[in-house]
Each structure stands twice: as C-alpha cells, then as structure tokens.
Write a protein that holds these residues in place. Structure first.
Motif: not given
Lengths: 359, 399
Positions: A139-143, B165, A150, A157, B175, B172-173, B154, A137, B156, B168-169, A235
């Motif tokens: 993934v990249t968060y950019v906020n 993604n 994030s 989780l 879940q 999962r939030l 947020t 897995y 991605i 998916i996120f 957040m």
C-alpha cells in the motif's frame, strides 16, 4: 493486550548527505550555495538493470536502492517480507510534470505511456514488489508530510498485533523543476542560496526543497544487529500551537514516559518563519533533552521524516550525535541515549510524533 | 477477540446520481450514466465515452457554499458532497466526535485544476492559490478541515484500488483501538491527465464498456466519490445506531507481474479474494454476489475471470461489474462499489452487468444481466489497480 515490540532490523537511505555509504554520522557534509538539495547519487547500475534504469526517474531509483539496502542489512529473504508499505507525497513527480507539460504544450498530442505509468504514486511500491516477486500486502500513503508516518503507523499496527512479522516500510520523494517553480510562486520554497545552512536564522517563508529515500525492515523479532525499537507513532492533522503540550503529554503518558525520559528531541525545523514556532514551543516543553535538527543538511520534503527516522535509529545504535545537528552550541553530556522523539509538521498541518527506543 | 466493523453511514455521487437514493434508483431502473464528455474540452471527446457527472464546477461550488477563493478541486468537491452525505447518514455530530479519522483515496487530487491553469500560474496571480493543492494530501487536508476533522487524516493512492485500501486501513485502525469511528472512501474527477494517460495505454473503449464480454473493447473512465462511516460495533451499539451493514473481511495482495497488466492466472486477484474469505471465516459457497472489478479491458476480465473460476471452482455465485453504469471511477471505484454492495444487501437485489452479449470463450462466466431479487447475506467486492495492487472486501447484511 499483549503487544509485540517492533524492531528496526535494517535500513537504507539515499539523501543529500553520505547516508548511502553509512558515513553520515562521522562525516556530515556542510552544504554551500545549495538551493535544492539533490541526493548524493549511488551507483544505480549495481542495483538496477540498464533497461529498467532508462525508464526510471530519481525517486523510484532511490527507493529501489534504499529498499535493497534495508533488506540486505536485515539479512532477510525477500519471500519473508509480509508487507511493503510506501510513503510518498509526490510520487513520480518528474514524470508527472513531464506528462502534464506535454499535455498542455502539445494540446494532447505526442504523449507516451511511460511518463503516465511512472507518475502514479504506487509505482514505487509496485516496482519493489515486482523486483522481489513479492505478493504480500502492498500500500502507498501520499498525505503530504503525513505520508511516511502513515506508512510507519500501518506497519506498527501489523507488528504490534503479530499479524505480520517482517515489513518493509519507506518514504521517498523526488525533486522536480516544474513543481519547484510552481511552489516558489506561492512561497513554499526559499531562494536565498547563501543562507541555507543557517535555516534557524533566516527570516523568510518556505523551506529549501530536498529529496531522498529511507527504507526500513521492521520486525517483531529482535536481531543482534537491530538498530532500535519503534515504540509508537501518533498523527494529528491539524493542531493549534497552544494544544501542542497536550498532544505531546498524552502521547508520552500513553507510552508510560515523562518529558524527562526523552533524551533526544529530533525536530523538523525547516526555516519557515511562518511555521517554525511549533518547534520553539515544543522545545519549551522539553528542557532536559538534547534538541537536534537535520533539514539544514538535507533540505525538506514531505517524507523527510524517513531521513529523521534513519538518523534517530543510527544515533541510538552508535550512541553518537554529530555536532552539526545540535541547535545550540551548548549541549549536555548524556550518558546514554535511550529515547528519541521525532516531531514534525509542515505548514502547520500533518503533525507527527515518532518515538524510538534503544535496544 | 476480533473487533466487529459496523458500517453506519454512506454517501455517494456518481454519473448515475447525486446521492445514495438517486444511485439506487438508477441501478434498479438499469439506467446507466455513460455519455460523451461535456465538462472537459478534450481532443478525445468524440472518441471516448465517460461516466461524467453532468454538473459544472460552479454548480458544485454553489451547492457546497464555497467561495471562489477556496482551493477546492473538482475531485475535492465531489469528496465533500459524498462525505457529507455519509456523515449525515451515520448521524455523526462532528463537534462531539472530534476523534474521528478520515482516510481518503485519490489519484487525481488537485490535477484537474492544475492542468486547467497550468500556463496561467506564471503570468497571473489570480489562480495561484491552487498551487497549494497540487499534491493529493493537501486536498485531503482541505476536505478534513472543511468537515471539521483534525485528528488522524491520511490519503492512499494505490491507483484503482485506493478506496479499498482506505476502507482496509480504516478498519484496522478501529481493530487496533486507535479509533472508534472513521470515514473512509475515495474520489476522482475526470481530467485530461487521466483521460490521456489511459488513452496512451490504449485501453479506452470507443463504445459503452461491456465487462466479461468476449468482444469487450476497453474501459470507460468515470468520475465520482463515495464514503463509508466505519465504527466498532461497540461504538454503534453505545449510541443506538443500527449498522447498515458489516465489513466482514478484507485483504490486499500484490500481483507482482507488471506495472499495468495482470498476470495470466490473476494471482494477485486470487490471493486477495482468498485471504478476504479467510478473514471473514467463510467458505466461497456462502458468497451470494460478487461485485467484480470488471473494467472491460481485455486483460482484466480474463484474468479476474480465471481467478474467480479457480477460487469458486464451477460454482461462481451471481456476479456483475457495475462499471457500465458509472464508468471506472479509479480511486473512488472501490467505495462506489462498496455502496452498491451495501445497497445489494439492503435491497436484496443483484445489480445487473449491462451491455453483455457474448460469453468470453475461455471462461464459463456469465454476469447477471437483470435486477434479480434473491436472498443476499454476503457480498464480495473486488478492486484491482496498476502496480499490481489487488484488494477484496466482504460485506455482510445487517439484520
């Protein structure tokens, strides 16, 4: 619900301070006449091949080094890493600015693919996966200022539900001249060189821009050398200052803590007179904690919470706070530091609370 | 106990329509949205084809009732249009649902507007306010504010798999119990930055893209936005909202081969599909339709094809890539195609892959070329991006 705990088992940090050599807590450097807080450069050649280095700008280099350090520190085999999660608001900003400048200046001529490829945010996570030959897995968060929190939340989780045991998570951003220039035009960044160390006393808008990378190995398994436990992340995109109390209280009570249980409050003050009142407000709530800050030594950037996370974990492990981090001269004598709460926001947006506990 | 993820609303804007109904109509009529570029004055305008939304920024601004001083990039305006449709479709009252989350995917963010005023910023003050949104997250924050969402927000960017993604996120939030409802998806507008970037990689076709064709010549870039409202089945039941579909499985894997090329055997693609099937607890044979990534680049189609053949053996179900309709909408692609996958489940129709004439020699794969009515219970949707990012989603029918 049977929630698994999340431990910080390895760390790597490249910043404007000697975090690379791990000596920051003992030997913090006082910045003088700095406007942009560039990182103290490690010897990149020890980590990255010469041919790869030629294509890389500072952000990706720092991320590769910081992640290597974290993996080594946790003594984990790269094959066992089940997720690589990156937070970066600016991505490959230097290359992005370079591509943009050529695009405009040369009217869509003389462009090469490298700046374009390296400009995208997920190049960092992709590069780390490539180096580690890791298919997990990614993934990249950019906020903006929520990018790192994030990434942490995503990791948490997975660990809490025991779906994954070992996760590499990090935050990285780089300085870029052109972007800084543009942001200065709209008062995001300060100019007054002489005052940078006294950000609490400045009466001006904006912050001193910085850069850096902090990467962490998180695991559901505690190790002998574990730094701390990541308890929770929360957040909130937008928050009125009068709702801050409620935001903090419900977070703490969810984690079965009271205000008094927080030993150290690590704040994101960056000297922006328009928005630092959020930190004043939260300090009014926490009257028994040791209130510390760090951006006067590191500058500010969207994922600077990764630096704060590194500092907090170090404090919990070493049970020592460098004096230069204290907001006021008077400090109480704590016996042990058990719980550290991080609070950060940027320009009134992307509020985050991160709670760490000693192990 | 697994939390069932219900989809209770969707919204879309693409080169084949301004909303879900228009997109459906175009799919059914095999009406593509590929053309020469009109809204951007690029030197490449006679060399490339794109999936462009034929509406100027001013028209979008007027539809959204935005003032000129607003900081909305074209990308963000497309986001607003699609997100608002999804919210309406899900019958959400945002005032009453303040705990709703928003997970956005974008690669362009504010670039479409920054490149436009790049040289003006220093001399003139009038457009400087756009500097505030030069990073992706600020665009998402602005969209969230406009929609009235202020909790977990947020963004991605995993290039062409960003929206997958985000989905998916979001799931999962739900879940994890942290959220009950979340708006997920992505948006990207065409801009010179991306057009020229892809041009330097030499993967843009000078013809209409033809996925899985032996003589494919590359991709057509597109623009668009699409969002889904995900909520726990419990939450949907509690408010008597019938789901339009379910998200049964999802997975993200990394190819770890090259920043912009995929491994010969499509390892990342194979892993993502396999893991998504595993999560959905279904065997490959129960998949009725695959909405493939199918960008029509030399590299993607052969490697995705190999991964499909490896996973499904010689029984690959009906499949197609819908990129000949919309172009490759990058960060929006996975959510655009999620909407198409849900439409396939609702209409019980397989969408055609256009422009196909000749099978790839090495593969035994022929995409469906007509609108075909058949029983569809499960749809697999693939999205792969630079950086080796591969994601697969499995949608199931709501009865």
């Amino acid at each position: 619900m049977n929630t698994k705990k999340c431990f910080i088992n390895g760390m790597g940090c490249i910043s404007a301070q000697p975090t690379f050599e791990n000596s920051f807590l003992e030997n913090p450097q006082i910045p003088t006449n700095v406007v942009d807080f560039e990182v103290v450069k490690p010897n990149y050649k020890e980590f990255i091949s010469a041919s790869a280095l030629r294509r890389m700008k500072s952000g990706i280099k720092n991320a590769v080094v910081a992640s290597s350090l974290a993996i080594k520190d946790a003594a984990i085999h790269p094959e066992k890493i089940e997720a690589i999660i990156t937070g970066t608001a600016f991505g490959g900003r230097q290359y992005s600015d370079e591509f943009l400048k050529r695009l405009v200046d040369y009217d869509e001529e003389y462009l090469s693919p490298t700046p374009f490829i390296q400009s995208t945010h997920n190049t960092v996570g992709g590069q780390i996966a490539l180096n580690l030959n890791n298919h997990a897995y990614n993934v990249t968060y950019v906020n903006s200022a929520a990018a790192f929190s994030s990434a942490l939340l995503d990791a948490l989780l997975y660990i809490n539900t025991a779906q994954k045991s070992n996760i590499l998570v990090g935050g990285v951003d780089e300085l870029s001249k052109k972007s800084i220039e543009r942001y200065r035009l709209v008062d995001h960044y300060k100019l007054e060189k002489d005052k940078n160390f006294d950000i609490l006393k400045t009466s001006s808008t904006g912050c001193f821009p910085g850069e850096g990378a902090g990467f962490f190995m998180l695991s559901k398994n505690q190790q002998e050398n574990s730094y701390a436990e990541l308890v929770d992340v929360q957040m909130k995109n937008d928050l009125k200052v009068e709702d801050l109390n409620q935001f903090v209280s419900s977070f703490l009570s969810y984690n079965e803590l009271s205000i008094k249980d927080v030993d150290v409050l690590l704040l994101g003050n960056n000297g922006d007179e328009n928005f630092d009142y959020y930190y004043e407000k939260i300090e009014n709530i926490f009257t028994t904690s040791e209130n510390i800050y760090y951006k006067h030594l590191f500058g500010d950037f969207p994922t600077s919470s990764a630096i704060a996370f590194w500092i907090a974990a170090k404090i919990l492990k070493d049970q020592h706070i460098p004096e230069v981090l204290y907001k006021t001269a008077e400090k109480s004598q704590q016996k042990t530091y058990k719980n550290i709460l991080l609070y950060n926001q940027y320009r009134g947006k992307d509020h985050s609370l991160i709670l760490l506990k000693n192990v | 106990m697994k939390t069932k993820i219900a989809i209770t609303g969707m919204g879309i804007i693409s080169a084949i329509g301004n909303n879900v109904a228009e997109n459906l109509k175009s799919l059914e009529a095999k009406k593509h949205g590929i053309s020469r570029i009109e809204n951007i004055d690029t030197k490449l305008k006679d060399e490339i084809f794109v999936g462009e939304i034929k509406r100027k920024n001013q028209a979008l601004r007027e539809e959204l009732n935005l003032s000129k001083e607003d900081n909305f990039s074209r990308t963000s305006m497309l986001s607003l249009i699609a997100a608002k449709e999804a919210i309406k479709d899900a019958e959400l009252n945002l005032d009453e649902n303040s705990s709703i989350g928003f997970i956005n995917g974008t690669t362009v963010g504010g670039m479409d507007i920054i490149e436009k005023y790049y040289n003006d910023f220093y001399d003139k003050e009038e457009n400087r306010h756009y500097i505030h949104i030069q990073d992706a997250g600020s665009n998402t924050n602005l969209i969230a504010e406009h929609l009235g969402i202020n909790q977990l927000v947020t963004t991605i960017n995993t290039a062409c798999s960003s929206a997958a993604n985000a989905i998916i996120f979001g799931a999962r939030l739900l879940q994890s119990g942290r959220l009950e409802k979340v708006i997920v998806g992505g948006a990207d507008a065409l801009c010179k930055f991306t057009i020229n970037g892809f041009n330097t990689l030499m993967i843009l076709s000078d013809e209409h893209n033809k996925p899985f064709d032996e003589n494919r010549k590359g991709l057509n870039l597109g623009e668009g936005a699409a969002y889904l409202v995900l909520e726990t089945e419990k939450s949907a039941l509690a408010r008597n909202k019938k789901p339009i579909a379910f998200l049964e499985g999802f997975a993200n894997a990394n190819d770890a081969y090259h920043q912009t090329a995929t491994s010969a055997e499509g390892k990342g693609a194979f892993l993502a599909m396999k893991e998504a099937l595993k999560m959905a607890e279904i065997s490959p044979s129960t998949v009725d339709y695959i909405n493939a990534h199918g960008t029509a680049t030399e590299n993607n189609d052969i490697t995705e094809g190999r991964a499909l053949q490896r996973l499904f053996q010689d029984k690959t179900p009906e499949f197609s890539s819908t990129k000949p309709f919309t172009g490759h909408t990058l960060a929006a692609a996975a959510s655009v195609e999620a909407v198409f996958s849900i439409l396939a489940l609702q209409e019980q129709k397989i969408w055609p892959g256009l422009n196909f004439t000749k099978k790839i020699k090495e593969l035994n794969l022929i995409p469906q070329q007509e609108v075909k009515t058949q029983k569809i219970e499960k749809v697999l949707s693939n999205s792969f991006g630079f950086g080796g990012n591969c994601s697969s989603l499995i949608f199931s029918r709501s009865h």
